[in-house]
Scaffold this active site. Structure first.
Site, PDB file in Angstrom:
ATOM      1  N   ARG A  69       0.835  -1.203   0.000  1.00 12.54           N
ATOM      2  CA  ARG A  69       0.000   0.000   0.000  1.00 12.54           C
ATOM      3  C   ARG A  69       0.870   1.254   0.000  1.00 12.54           C
ATOM      4  NH1 ARG A  69       0.755   2.368   4.745  1.00 12.54           N
ATOM      5  NH2 ARG A  69       1.051   1.105   6.620  1.00 12.54           N
ATOM      6  N   GLY A  70       0.238   2.395  -0.271  1.00 15.02           N
ATOM      7  CA  GLY A  70       0.943   3.657  -0.150  1.00 15.02           C
ATOM      8  C   GLY A  70       1.135   4.025   1.312  1.00 15.02           C
ATOM      9  N   HIS A  76      -2.225  -1.343  13.674  1.00 11.58           N
ATOM     10  CA  HIS A  76      -3.562  -1.924  13.730  1.00 11.58           C
ATOM     11  C   HIS A  76      -3.693  -2.705  15.028  1.00 11.58           C
ATOM     12  CE1 HIS A  76      -4.296  -0.767   9.649  1.00 11.58           C
ATOM     13  NE2 HIS A  76      -3.383  -1.578   9.156  1.00 11.58           N
ATOM     14  N   SER A 135      -6.866   6.670   9.277  1.00  8.66           N
ATOM     15  CA  SER A 135      -5.774   6.618   8.295  1.00  8.66           C
ATOM     16  C   SER A 135      -6.243   5.898   7.042  1.00  8.66           C
ATOM     17  CB  SER A 135      -4.558   5.890   8.881  1.00  8.66           C
ATOM     18  OG  SER A 135      -4.102   6.534  10.055  1.00  8.66           O
ATOM     19  N   ILE A 136      -5.681   6.304   5.908  1.00  9.11           N
ATOM     20  CA  ILE A 136      -6.021   5.688   4.629  1.00  9.11           C
ATOM     21  C   ILE A 136      -4.729   5.357   3.880  1.00  9.11           C
ATOM     22  CG2 ILE A 136      -7.090   6.073   2.368  1.00  9.11           C
ATOM     23  CD1 ILE A 136      -9.159   7.821   3.790  1.00  9.11           C
ATOM     24  N   CYS A 166       2.803   7.431   9.968  1.00  4.41           N
ATOM     25  CA  CYS A 166       2.811   8.294   8.778  1.00  4.41           C
ATOM     26  C   CYS A 166       3.833   9.416   8.912  1.00  4.41           C
ATOM     27  CB  CYS A 166       1.424   8.862   8.509  1.00  4.41           C
ATOM     28  SG  CYS A 166       0.173   7.581   8.266  1.00  4.41           S
TER      29      CYS A 166
END
Length: 217
Positions: A69-70, A76, A135-136, A166
């Site tokens: 993923r980016g 988590h 968050s995405i 991040c």
């Protein structure tokens, strides 16, 4: 509205969930399943996106999974709603809009509980008062999305001190429980997220038995 699948996996190991996503991406490409939303929680784990490094993990005791993923590092764990949409985009150029749509889902769901969430120009995600609530981080394979979002409902925020989420200090993270001063039932927030997802993506999600595993549908 289009038809879609909703799969509630409850709690699932991160690597198992990743394997399931890979399987469903291929099945979506083959036209075997419609757009599908996976909702779940993970046991404690740190994931590193394409821009993440082990330097972002401050506690060597934390389990780490490097993924496609980016983004950078994220955590988590229990009390965090994770969503993995397996969605076929019309065009890969729609990825930026897709991320904004995911933000809209979480912003709308959070506002149902009275939290004044918003976007932030620093990066994607869902923010409230300068603190990051959701968050995405997404990936796209041949125009089909996977990975997705992680929203802190009753998450133990002390785990974010074990990483640089991040690229930020862990203190930037917040949860719905912290913002409201009370616990939010996970099932209630899950229901709000489903409603908002159906509205934003114009899809009618039909619950699908998670026990069928990789052969959904």
């Amino acid at each position: 509205m289009n038809d879609g699948h909703l799969v509630d996996l409850n709690v699932l190991d991160y690597r198992q969930a990743l394997e399931l996503q890979h399987t469903l991406v291929e099945r979506r490409l083959a036209g075997e399943i419609p757009d599908t939303l996976l909702l779940l929680e993970h046991p404690h784990v740190v994931t590193l996106g394409r821009r993440g490094t082990m330097a972002d993990v401050l506690d060597p005791a934390m389990p780490v999974v490097e993924v496609e993923r980016g983004g950078e590092a994220t955590y988590h764990g229990p009390g965090q709603l994770v969503g993995y949409p397996i969605v076929q985009l019309v065009d890969r150029l729609d990825v930026r809009k897709y991320v904004r749509d995911l933000e809209d889902v979480l912003i709308g769901a959070s506002r149902e509980f009275g939290i004044a969430t918003e976007r932030d120009s620093r990066q994607s995600g869902v923010w409230v008062g300068g603190r990051k609530l959701g968050s995405i981080g997404v990936a796209v394979h041949r125009n089909v999305t996977y990975h997705g979002f992680a929203h802190n409902v009753t998450t133990d925020l002390s785990y974010f001190a074990k990483i640089r989420p991040c690229g930020f200090d862990g203190s930037i993270m917040t949860s719905m429980q912290r913002e409201l001063g009370r616990a939010v039932p996970m099932n209630a927030f899950k229901a709000a997220t489903i409603r908002q997802f159906e509205s934003v993506f114009r899809v009618q999600l039909a619950p699908t038995n998670p026990r069928v595993g990789p052969r959904l549908g």
